[in-house]
Write a protein that holds these residues in place. Structure first.
Motif, mmCIF file in Angstrom:
data_model
loop_
_atom_site.group_PDB
_atom_site.id
_atom_site.type_symbol
_atom_site.label_atom_id
_atom_site.label_comp_id
_atom_site.label_asym_id
_atom_site.label_seq_id
_atom_site.Cartn_x
_atom_site.Cartn_y
_atom_site.Cartn_z
ATOM 1 N N VAL A 41 0.740 -1.101 -0.640
ATOM 2 C CA VAL A 41 -0.335 0.046 -0.287
ATOM 3 C C VAL A 41 0.958 1.478 -0.023
ATOM 4 C CG1 VAL A 41 -2.303 1.126 1.105
ATOM 5 C CG2 VAL A 41 -1.352 -0.834 0.974
ATOM 6 N N ALA A 44 2.382 1.128 -3.360
ATOM 7 C CA ALA A 44 0.970 2.152 -3.693
ATOM 8 C C ALA A 44 1.171 3.190 -3.809
ATOM 9 C CB ALA A 44 -0.248 1.718 -3.836
ATOM 10 N N ILE A 281 -5.308 -3.694 -5.578
ATOM 11 C CA ILE A 281 -5.365 -2.538 -5.414
ATOM 12 C C ILE A 281 -6.043 -1.485 -6.361
ATOM 13 C CG2 ILE A 281 -3.701 -0.302 -5.302
ATOM 14 C CD1 ILE A 281 -1.137 -2.448 -4.449
ATOM 15 N N ARG A 289 -7.610 0.727 0.263
ATOM 16 C CA ARG A 289 -6.741 -0.952 0.076
ATOM 17 C C ARG A 289 -5.901 -1.680 0.936
ATOM 18 N NH1 ARG A 289 -2.887 3.877 -4.155
ATOM 19 N NH2 ARG A 289 -4.723 3.642 -5.794
#
Length: 409
Positions: A41, A44, A281, A289
């Motif tokens: 995460v 991301a 994701i 997420r």
């Protein structure tokens, strides 16, 4: 003065050592689980699109080196066995993976991810957070990818537990097939070849899926296709499942053909390794997420708990009371073929994912933009410029009507 016998002191030291070992093992497993949820995460939030796929693929290198994941644990076992057999202390074989795994993670400290504007995020209660997390199951792609992870890991756990015993039984029952090689050499060869298939397949599948998705390169004649990721993943999962069946059937027939099947297993698994986390994701809104990844890992861990026991029960039932090497091998073979059914079920979920992935990606992107755009500045004064406040109210009204109108389509 009361003196304890020496044997009691030795037993106490052993018990204390075991407790310390179990405690640190539990802490390391918990830390790895937390990093397995938060690191993707974090990546991301730092990167997007092509850079995100490359970054998530690079993180898998940490698992390959450290051996924390079940699918890579045997590779570190080979390195550790070399250290132990070389005359070094046996403890040195246990620290190789954790020490090497720190190296890729140091790169996160070099990334400057300071946001341009700090936003105040409203705190949420535990009940509200739980309702929001469970609300992710209304997204079909999240449910399907959670099922993919759970079913595939069920087979991987059973495979990692019983396949070494199956190879040993095959060498006892059919020694002529393995060309006079020792058990260590046989396991080293097929693990290295399987790993080579994974390392070669990861950049190839990622490049092809991203090229197809954006309609560039070899796919420049075609339009952008968001379904490229699940299509590539489903093809890799089907290839991997069929290769598992071939490897189990060819183990006692032809050693070179078995090695080819192991390479195809690694190559087919590369699609899910390089694209799976990014696909999860993509279908989850930005603020959800972490919950999506955590729930998927939690459910996969619960589902895979009885994997080794169930496949072991099948193997013992098929073997009965026989102690012959042939019966032991065939019982392991049939039991692992049963576990491949879970791999095929995982591939089927990937195929179904193709039909819902595009819609869920667009919905997640819209929700993320809506959460990012519609923000309230709590530090602003209630009494300010009338013109600015009217424009703000008008803008909020237009956004709310846009969301309402688009919900009908």
């Amino acid at each position: 003065m009361l003196r304890l016998p020496a044997s009691s002191f030795v037993d106490f030291r052993r018990l204390l050592s075991k407790k310390i070992f179990v405690t640190f093992r539990a802490l390391s497993t918990g830390a790895y689980s937390i990093s397995g949820v938060l690191v993707p995460v974090m990546v991301a939030d730092m990167f997007q699109d092509r850079a995100l796929g490359i970054s998530l693929m690079a993180l898998t290198g940490c698992d390959i080196i450290s051996g924390f994941e079940n699918k890579f644990r045997n590779f570190v076992g080979i390195i550790s066995s070399w250290i132990v057999t070389s005359g070094a202390p046996w403890q040195s074989g246990l620290v190789v993976g954790p020490l090497l795994s720190i190296i890729p993670l140091l790169g996160l400290l070099c990334v400057d991810n300071r946001p341009d504007k700090v936003k105040n995020i409203e705190g949420r209660s535990i009940q509200k957070s739980l309702r929001g997390a469970l609300g992710l199951f209304s997204i079909k792609s999240v449910v399907l990818q959670t099922a993919v992870m759970a079913l595939d890991m069920f087979h991987v756990v059973a495979y990692g537990f019983f396949f070494p015993s199956m190879v040993l039984a095959a060498m006892d029952a059919y020694p002529e097939v393995f060309l006079g090689q020792s058990y260590t050499m046989v396991t080293t060869f097929f693990i290295v070849i399987k790993l080579a298939g994974t390392v070669i397949g990861m950049p190839m599948t990622l490049w092809f899926a991203q090229t197809w998705r954006h309609g560039s390169g070899l796919c420049s004649r075609y339009d952008e296709n968001l379904r490229a990721f699940p299509i590539v993943m489903s093809a890799g999962a089907l290839l991997k499942s069929c290769a598992y069946v071939a490897a189990f059937l060819l183990l006692a027939v032809s050693y070179p053909a078995f090695l080819v099947a192991m390479f195809l297993i690694g190559f087919g698994a590369a699609a899910g390794i390089s694209l799976g986390m990014q696909s999860m994701i993509m279908v989850a809104p930005t603020n959800s997420r972490t919950s999506a990844v955590a729930l998927a890992r939690l459910i996969a861990g619960v589902v895979t708990t009885p994997a080794a026991q169930l496949i072991g029960l099948i193997s013992d039932t098929l073997r009965g009371d026989s102690t012959l090497p042939y019966d032991r091998f065939h019982s392991y073979q049939l039991a692992l073929l049963c576990s491949v059914l879970f791999a095929f079920a995982s591939a089927l979920c990937d195929v179904i994912l193709v039909f819902f992935f595009k819609q869920d990606c667009e919905r997640a992107e819209y929700q993320s933009k809506e959460e990012e755009d519609v923000s309230v500045d709590e530090s602003s004064f209630l009494i300010g410029s009338p013109k600015v406040r009217c424009e703000s109210l008008l803008e909020a009204s237009v956004r709310s009507r846009t969301a309402t109108a688009s919900s009908y389509y």
